[in-house]
Design a protein around this motif. Structure first.
Motif, PDB file in Angstrom:
ATOM      1  N   LEU A   2       0.835  -1.205   0.000  1.00 15.55           N
ATOM      2  CA  LEU A   2       0.000   0.000   0.000  1.00 15.55           C
ATOM      3  C   LEU A   2       0.867   1.252   0.000  1.00 15.55           C
ATOM      4  O   LEU A   2       0.625   2.187  -0.773  1.00 15.55           O
ATOM      5  CB  LEU A   2      -0.929  -0.007   1.208  1.00 15.55           C
ATOM      6  CG  LEU A   2      -1.904   1.179   1.310  1.00 15.55           C
ATOM      7  CD1 LEU A   2      -2.942   1.108   0.210  1.00 15.55           C
ATOM      8  CD2 LEU A   2      -2.584   1.200   2.667  1.00 15.55           C
ATOM      9  N   GLU A  34      -6.113  -3.535   4.380  1.00 10.76           N
ATOM     10  CA  GLU A  34      -5.802  -2.297   3.663  1.00 10.76           C
ATOM     11  C   GLU A  34      -6.659  -2.095   2.418  1.00 10.76           C
ATOM     12  O   GLU A  34      -6.496  -1.107   1.701  1.00 10.76           O
ATOM     13  CB  GLU A  34      -4.328  -2.278   3.249  1.00 10.76           C
ATOM     14  CG  GLU A  34      -3.349  -2.319   4.401  1.00 10.76           C
ATOM     15  CD  GLU A  34      -2.955  -3.750   4.762  1.00 10.76           C
ATOM     16  OE1 GLU A  34      -3.608  -4.690   4.248  1.00 10.76           O
ATOM     17  OE2 GLU A  34      -2.012  -3.925   5.560  1.00 10.76           O
ATOM     18  N   ASP A  37      -8.517   1.206   2.196  1.00  9.35           N
ATOM     19  CA  ASP A  37      -7.572   2.316   1.998  1.00  9.35           C
ATOM     20  C   ASP A  37      -7.107   2.361   0.550  1.00  9.35           C
ATOM     21  O   ASP A  37      -6.902   3.444  -0.016  1.00  9.35           O
ATOM     22  CB  ASP A  37      -6.374   2.166   2.931  1.00  9.35           C
ATOM     23  CG  ASP A  37      -6.744   2.398   4.387  1.00  9.35           C
ATOM     24  OD1 ASP A  37      -7.682   3.179   4.633  1.00  9.35           O
ATOM     25  OD2 ASP A  37      -6.104   1.815   5.262  1.00  9.35           O
TER      26      ASP A  37
END
Length: 284
Positions: A2, A34, A37
């Motif tokens: 990420l 994640e 996100d």
């Protein structure tokens, strides 16, 4: 991955940015924590394609972990593709979230203002505290209801911790300005700047608010205050540049560009702009 993809999204190379979005999509489709996100990072990417936007909407709407903010983000992205669906989408989200939790109503109010529906914000339950109250005041301002804003601020000052006194002063300044109370407006703007002293976030808010309100002298003063803080120095200079451009003050613009070029010696852009402006004044 990420963090790596986040860094690659800032690459000047379009191919690198596209590869980063591809990696983020793969992460988003996984069950990794994640994933959400990753979706938000793709949404913030300015050069995503329409097909990527469509896939992003699908993933956000299908994610069982999605918050109200995520689902409203999906609606925002949908309206990028189909702006003609605005009316139907606004009615849909009002039905979904107007009676929801405080968090859901806050996300809804932000969404409605983003798509210019201040009446929708005012139809929500009245909250005279924190960000929901700021959004309510913003909605009233968009409708030009300055006397109502003043009444709301009076009510807020009688309630404990309703709103930071700084924000109350800022809105009072705008109200006085719009009601042509010239002397009072000047006093209020100065008091707002004094209440923001030492807080770069408040100074930045005041600078942007004053500029949007058409008070360019106060905006310039607040932007000048911003350059005293390292975190807001560059945005402060950019604000001063905008104000000088709006005033058509080329000499002031040249002086600000000279300051900025000294602050950013490695950046060629301010130097190039300064060289052009110096040519206008026949100076080296």
């Amino acid at each position: 991955s990420l963090l790596k993809a986040r860094g690659l999204l800032d690459s000047p190379d379009p191919g690198t940015r596209a590869a980063a979005r591809k990696d983020l999509f793969q992460l988003a489709k996984s069950k990794e924590p994640e994933g959400r996100d990753a979706l938000r990072l793709i949404a913030a990417s300015s050069d995503r394609t329409e097909s990527e936007t469509q896939e992003l909407v699908r993933l956000l709407e299908a994610d069982p972990r999605a918050t109200a903010g995520d689902r409203l983000l999906a609606k925002s992205l949908l309206l990028e593709i189909r702006p003609d669906w605005r009316g139907a989408v606004l009615e849909e989200v009002k039905k979904l979230y107007a009676g929801g939790t405080e968090e859901e109503r806050l996300a809804l109010a932000e969404f409605l203002l983003r798509f210019n529906d201040p009446e929708g914000v005012l139809a929500l339950p009245v909250v005279r505290q924190g960000r929901p109250f700021l959004l309510r005041l913003d909605a009233l301002a968009r409708l030009g209801r300055w006397t109502t804003i003043r009444e709301e601020l009076v009510k807020a000052t009688s309630e404990k911790q309703a709103l930071d006194p700084f924000f109350i002063e800022v809105f009072q300044a705008r109200v006085s300005q719009e009601l042509r109370e010239i002397s009072m407006a000047e006093v209020r703007w100065k008091q707002a700047l004094a209440k923001a002293a030492g807080n770069p976030q408040k100074v930045e808010f005041l600078a942007n608010f004053a500029e949007k309100s058409g008070n360019l002298p106060m905006a310039a003063e607040a932007y000048r205050s911003m350059i005293k803080f390292p975190a807001t120095a560059v945005p402060g200079y950019l604000g001063l540049i905008r104000v000088a451009e709006k005033r058509a003050d080329i000499r002031q613009l040249r002086d600000i560009m000279a300051e900025l070029s000294r602050q950013l010696p490695e950046d060629p852009a301010p130097k190039n702009d300064l060289a052009y402006l110096n040519l206008l004044f026949n100076e080296k």
